[in-house]
Design a protein around this motif. Sequence first.
Motif, PDB file in Angstrom:
ATOM      1  N   GLY A 102       0.782  -1.228   0.000  1.00 46.27           N
ATOM      2  CA  GLY A 102       0.000   0.000   0.000  1.00 46.27           C
ATOM      3  C   GLY A 102       0.808   1.270   0.000  1.00 46.27           C
ATOM      4  N   GLY A 103       2.148   1.147   0.067  1.00 45.76           N
ATOM      5  CA  GLY A 103       3.006   2.323  -0.004  1.00 45.76           C
ATOM      6  C   GLY A 103       3.498   2.547  -1.421  1.00 45.76           C
ATOM      7  N   LEU A 104       4.527   3.372  -1.565  1.00 48.63           N
ATOM      8  CA  LEU A 104       5.138   3.616  -2.868  1.00 48.63           C
ATOM      9  C   LEU A 104       6.548   3.046  -2.858  1.00 48.63           C
ATOM     10  N   GLY A 105       6.743   1.932  -3.573  1.00 44.85           N
ATOM     11  CA  GLY A 105       8.073   1.350  -3.699  1.00 44.85           C
ATOM     12  C   GLY A 105       8.893   2.079  -4.740  1.00 44.85           C
ATOM     13  N   ILE A 106      10.212   2.077  -4.548  1.00 44.59           N
ATOM     14  CA  ILE A 106      11.116   2.821  -5.430  1.00 44.59           C
ATOM     15  C   ILE A 106      12.292   1.939  -5.849  1.00 44.59           C
ATOM     16  N   ILE A 107      12.544   1.856  -7.160  1.00 51.11           N
ATOM     17  CA  ILE A 107      13.743   1.209  -7.695  1.00 51.11           C
ATOM     18  C   ILE A 107      14.862   2.247  -7.756  1.00 51.11           C
ATOM     19  N   THR A 108      16.058   1.872  -7.324  1.00 56.33           N
ATOM     20  CA  THR A 108      17.195   2.793  -7.328  1.00 56.33           C
ATOM     21  C   THR A 108      17.952   2.669  -8.644  1.00 56.33           C
ATOM     22  N   ALA A 109      17.837   3.677  -9.488  1.00 57.97           N
ATOM     23  CA  ALA A 109      18.392   3.598 -10.842  1.00 57.97           C
ATOM     24  C   ALA A 109      19.900   3.380 -10.855  1.00 57.97           C
ATOM     25  N   LEU A 110      20.632   4.093 -10.012  1.00 57.95           N
ATOM     26  CA  LEU A 110      22.092   4.012 -10.072  1.00 57.95           C
ATOM     27  C   LEU A 110      22.621   2.664  -9.589  1.00 57.95           C
ATOM     28  N   THR A 111      21.847   1.965  -8.772  1.00 58.26           N
ATOM     29  CA  THR A 111      22.232   0.615  -8.361  1.00 58.26           C
ATOM     30  C   THR A 111      22.069  -0.360  -9.508  1.00 58.26           C
ATOM     31  N   VAL A 112      21.009  -0.173 -10.282  1.00 50.88           N
ATOM     32  CA  VAL A 112      20.637  -1.143 -11.318  1.00 50.88           C
ATOM     33  C   VAL A 112      21.331  -0.862 -12.653  1.00 50.88           C
ATOM     34  N   ALA A 113      21.424   0.401 -13.029  1.00 47.67           N
ATOM     35  CA  ALA A 113      21.918   0.775 -14.372  1.00 47.67           C
ATOM     36  C   ALA A 113      23.441   0.760 -14.429  1.00 47.67           C
ATOM     37  N   GLN A 114      23.999  -0.412 -14.231  1.00 47.90           N
ATOM     38  CA  GLN A 114      25.444  -0.592 -14.191  1.00 47.90           C
ATOM     39  C   GLN A 114      25.931  -1.307 -15.454  1.00 47.90           C
ATOM     40  N   PRO A 115      27.227  -1.157 -15.778  1.00 47.05           N
ATOM     41  CA  PRO A 115      27.792  -1.902 -16.901  1.00 47.05           C
ATOM     42  C   PRO A 115      27.606  -3.417 -16.671  1.00 47.05           C
ATOM     43  N   PRO A 116      27.479  -4.231 -17.717  1.00 57.22           N
ATOM     44  CA  PRO A 116      27.639  -3.817 -19.121  1.00 57.22           C
ATOM     45  C   PRO A 116      26.356  -3.298 -19.775  1.00 57.22           C
ATOM     46  N   LYS A 117      25.184  -3.553 -19.167  1.00 58.45           N
ATOM     47  CA  LYS A 117      23.927  -3.189 -19.834  1.00 58.45           C
ATOM     48  C   LYS A 117      23.525  -1.743 -19.598  1.00 58.45           C
ATOM     49  N   GLY A 118      24.006  -1.132 -18.524  1.00 59.17           N
ATOM     50  CA  GLY A 118      23.686   0.262 -18.253  1.00 59.17           C
ATOM     51  C   GLY A 118      22.196   0.498 -18.096  1.00 59.17           C
ATOM     52  N   ALA A 119      21.699   1.494 -18.797  1.00 57.47           N
ATOM     53  CA  ALA A 119      20.291   1.882 -18.671  1.00 57.47           C
ATOM     54  C   ALA A 119      19.340   0.754 -19.042  1.00 57.47           C
ATOM     55  N   GLU A 120      19.749  -0.127 -19.928  1.00 55.37           N
ATOM     56  CA  GLU A 120      18.886  -1.247 -20.312  1.00 55.37           C
ATOM     57  C   GLU A 120      18.670  -2.215 -19.153  1.00 55.37           C
ATOM     58  N   ALA A 121      19.619  -2.266 -18.221  1.00 52.23           N
ATOM     59  CA  ALA A 121      19.435  -3.074 -17.014  1.00 52.23           C
ATOM     60  C   ALA A 121      18.315  -2.491 -16.157  1.00 52.23           C
ATOM     61  N   LEU A 122      18.206  -1.165 -16.155  1.00 53.61           N
ATOM     62  CA  LEU A 122      17.096  -0.528 -15.455  1.00 53.61           C
ATOM     63  C   LEU A 122      15.769  -0.897 -16.111  1.00 53.61           C
ATOM     64  N   ARG A 123      15.743  -0.938 -17.437  1.00 51.55           N
ATOM     65  CA  ARG A 123      14.526  -1.339 -18.133  1.00 51.55           C
ATOM     66  C   ARG A 123      14.100  -2.759 -17.701  1.00 51.55           C
ATOM     67  N   ASP A 124      15.078  -3.648 -17.621  1.00 51.35           N
ATOM     68  CA  ASP A 124      14.781  -5.015 -17.194  1.00 51.35           C
ATOM     69  C   ASP A 124      14.202  -5.043 -15.784  1.00 51.35           C
ATOM     70  N   GLU A 125      14.781  -4.218 -14.895  1.00 49.40           N
ATOM     71  CA  GLU A 125      14.329  -4.189 -13.492  1.00 49.40           C
ATOM     72  C   GLU A 125      12.919  -3.622 -13.393  1.00 49.40           C
ATOM     73  N   ILE A 126      12.630  -2.599 -14.160  1.00 45.44           N
ATOM     74  CA  ILE A 126      11.289  -2.023 -14.177  1.00 45.44           C
ATOM     75  C   ILE A 126      10.267  -3.052 -14.655  1.00 45.44           C
ATOM     76  N   ARG A 127      10.610  -3.772 -15.703  1.00 42.63           N
ATOM     77  CA  ARG A 127       9.687  -4.785 -16.235  1.00 42.63           C
ATOM     78  C   ARG A 127       9.503  -5.931 -15.245  1.00 42.63           C
ATOM     79  N   LYS A 128      10.555  -6.259 -14.527  1.00 45.89           N
ATOM     80  CA  LYS A 128      10.450  -7.274 -13.483  1.00 45.89           C
ATOM     81  C   LYS A 128       9.489  -6.815 -12.393  1.00 45.89           C
ATOM     82  N   CYS A 129       9.613  -5.552 -12.005  1.00 44.94           N
ATOM     83  CA  CYS A 129       8.738  -5.007 -10.961  1.00 44.94           C
ATOM     84  C   CYS A 129       7.284  -5.017 -11.410  1.00 44.94           C
ATOM     85  N   LYS A 130       7.047  -4.709 -12.672  1.00 44.73           N
ATOM     86  CA  LYS A 130       5.677  -4.728 -13.204  1.00 44.73           C
ATOM     87  C   LYS A 130       5.052  -6.110 -13.095  1.00 44.73           C
ATOM     88  N   LYS A 131       5.877  -7.153 -13.169  1.00 41.36           N
ATOM     89  CA  LYS A 131       5.353  -8.513 -13.038  1.00 41.36           C
ATOM     90  C   LYS A 131       5.058  -8.868 -11.583  1.00 41.36           C
TER      91      LYS A 131
END
Length: 348
Positions: A54-83
């Motif tokens: 019931g709260g607002l969860g937050i993904i930490t972009a700088l933790t997730v968007a690391q090499p080698p995938k960078g920002a695309e790793a964040l996309r994966d994490e967001i899609r995982k959260c949506k599931k």
Amino acid sequence: FGSRFARSVLNSKAMSGPFRTKLTEMVGIQHPVIQGGMHFVGYAEMAAAVSNAGGLGIITALTVAQPPKGAEALRDEIRKCKKLTDKPFGVNITLLPVGVQPDFEGIIRVVIEEGIKVVETAGRKPDVVIKTLKAAGVIVIHKCVAVRHAQTAARVGADMISMDGFDCGGHPGEEDVGNWCLLAQAAKELKIPFVASGGCATGRQLAAALALGAEGVNMGTRFMATVEAPIHQKIKQALVDAKITDTTHIFRTMGNTERVYKNPTAAKVRDIEGKHPGEFDKIHDLVRGENYRKSFQETGDIDSSVWSCGQSIGLIDDIPTCKELVARIVQEAEATIRNEVVSKLARL
């Protein structure tokens, strides 16, 4: 005043939760509780658990968007959260000095493309980021440690402020103002809504924050000590065992103060800083992010790295599920307002 205050924050629609605030209405959540961005904690599992509670969860972009995938790793994490949840959740974007410059343009692009509706920003010179997000229709909650910084963020488009007091884990700024005064100043001077951040862990504090004019609370450290937090059990137990005095500051001489767990590594960093102020190269090996990650994700060694936590560690005495924790905080806040605040009004 007490009755007016109670009516203004307590929700008559019980199915929606006992509180109705500008935060709950703006982002569409049940309870006025945010799980703030946290390095090596703010993954999809953490964010989804808080949102499902019931709260607002937050993904930490700088933790997730690391090499080698960078920002695309964040996309994966967001899609995982949506599931993992069909409830609102957000992404944290922090603009502070780090060893390797993040791909902020890529991070922002992914956030917008994935339809994230809420972003928690933090750090220095957020103008361009806030304006870009607002142009895409994203709700921006900007975290800052001084009211003048909050006013700047409001001028460039922030929808809400997370006022971060000196009690907080991570970066409390350089002015050392605690929430008791900071929140009162925010209520007096800000023209946009704000939430209380820093040192928050209990329902009494949520009630106090609402009384001080906040629209909810932002908690980080307290959510680390939950069943779903994706960190080592030994770190969680250290939080349970800690006293309120078991944090310290590093990076004071760098102008980038960070509140961390008080351990031998932090003590060594402070000692070196005292002898070599401002010389980051002298402490680099001790404060590497990889050390932090290994402690949280692999070894559970509470002493071999510097890791962020707030003074609320002294208020933690168990490791509940996120659902249990949020429900407890909300119930305690409601009881405090109804049974203690209102009851202290003189009967005329």
